[in-house]
Design an enzyme around this catalytic site. Sequence first.
Site, PDB file in Angstrom:
ATOM      1  CB  THR A   1      26.256  29.984  61.173  1.00  0.00           C
ATOM      2  OG1 THR A   1      25.920  31.376  61.245  1.00  0.00           O
ATOM      3  CG2 THR A   1      24.972  29.159  61.152  1.00  0.00           C
ATOM      4  CD  GLU A   2      32.241  30.464  58.303  1.00  0.00           C
ATOM      5  OE1 GLU A   2      31.942  31.351  57.455  1.00  0.00           O
ATOM      6  OE2 GLU A   2      33.109  29.610  58.100  1.00  0.00           O
TER       7      GLU A   2
ATOM      8  CB  ALA B   1      26.290  27.319  48.743  1.00  0.00           C
ATOM      9  CB  THR B   2      31.265  28.958  51.058  1.00  0.00           C
ATOM     10  OG1 THR B   2      30.915  30.223  51.631  1.00  0.00           O
ATOM     11  CG2 THR B   2      31.455  29.115  49.556  1.00  0.00           C
ATOM     12  CB  ALA B   3      30.139  28.685  55.770  1.00  0.00           C
TER      13      ALA B   3
ATOM     14  CB  VAL C   1      21.365  30.441  63.334  1.00  0.00           C
ATOM     15  CG1 VAL C   1      21.731  29.071  62.769  1.00  0.00           C
ATOM     16  CG2 VAL C   1      19.892  30.745  63.109  1.00  0.00           C
TER      17      VAL C   1
ATOM     18  CE1 TYR D   1      22.334  41.051  59.347  1.00  0.00           C
ATOM     19  CE2 TYR D   1      21.199  41.039  61.474  1.00  0.00           C
ATOM     20  CZ  TYR D   1      21.567  40.392  60.306  1.00  0.00           C
ATOM     21  OH  TYR D   1      21.167  39.093  60.082  1.00  0.00           O
TER      22      TYR D   1
ATOM     23  CG  ASP E   1      31.793  40.450  46.426  1.00  0.00           C
ATOM     24  OD1 ASP E   1      30.660  40.444  46.976  1.00  0.00           O
ATOM     25  OD2 ASP E   1      32.754  41.109  46.874  1.00  0.00           O
TER      26      ASP E   1
END
Length: 252
Positions: free
Chosen positions: A188-189, A10-12, A186, A153, A60
Site C-alpha cells: 500500500t502507501e 479511509a483515504t487509501a 501489504v 513502530y 487529524d
Amino acid sequence: MAKIALITGATAGIGEACAHTFAREGYNLILTGRRMERLEALAQTLNEKYNVEIAVSSFDIRSRQQVVKSLDELPDNWKKIDVLVNNAGLSQGLDPVDKGNFDDWDTMIDTNIKGLLYVSKIVSGWMITHGSGHIINLGSIAGKDVYTNGNVYCATKHAVDALNKGMRLDLLPHGIKVTAIHPGAVETEFSEVRFKGDKERAKKVYEGFEPLLAQDIAETIWFVASRPAHVNINDLLIMPTAQANASTIFRK
C-alpha cells in the site's frame, strides 16, 4: 435498516479497500481521514456503485480536540455504529534507536496509539448505549515480532495488541466484540509514507515476492465482521506466503 461501519484512515490502502468491501455488503459508512478531497471522491464512487449512504469527516486523528469535535458533530442516527475499523496508522523512518527522529516517534505514537484510543473511547461509549458493536483494530506482524530498526513502530503495534486484549476484557459485559487483525507485508502507501515519499525505496520493499494486497486484508476484516453474533475472532495474523515472520521474506 442498514448497518453502519466507521472506518478510519479511509483515504487509501486498507481503509479504502474496507470501504469498498463494506459498501458492497450494504453497509452505510462513516469515512474519516485527513484528505477531504479523497474522502469526497470515494464517497461519491461508493454511493453511485452500491447505493449506500456515506458520511465523511476529515480530521487529524492525532488531535484529540479534532476527533471529539468531529465525531460529536455526527447526527444521532449515524452514532449507532455496528462496526468500527480502527485502520488509521503509519510508520515513519527506519533508523536505529540512537539515530531516531523525535518527531517521527511522536507521529507514530500519536497516530497508532493515541488516535486509536480517542476514536475507540467515543465509539465504544455509543456501542454500550446501544448494547452491541464490534471493534476491529489493525495491528501488524510488528505487534507480534520486532525487527531491526523497527523499534518505535514495533512498540506502537505491540501497544495495539495489548489494547485489543484490554478492550475485549473491558467491553465483554456489554456484548461488544473486539478483534485484532495483524498483517504482514501489504503493498500500500505504507512504505512510501515510512520513507517520506521516496517511491523507489518504497518499491524495493516489495521486490522479489508477492506481498498481500489491501483487498486481501479488507476481505479478512469483512469475514471477521460477518460472523454470527455468538462468534468472535479475537486475534488473527495474516501473512504473504513468502513471509515467515517480521524480518524473514523469501525473495526470488
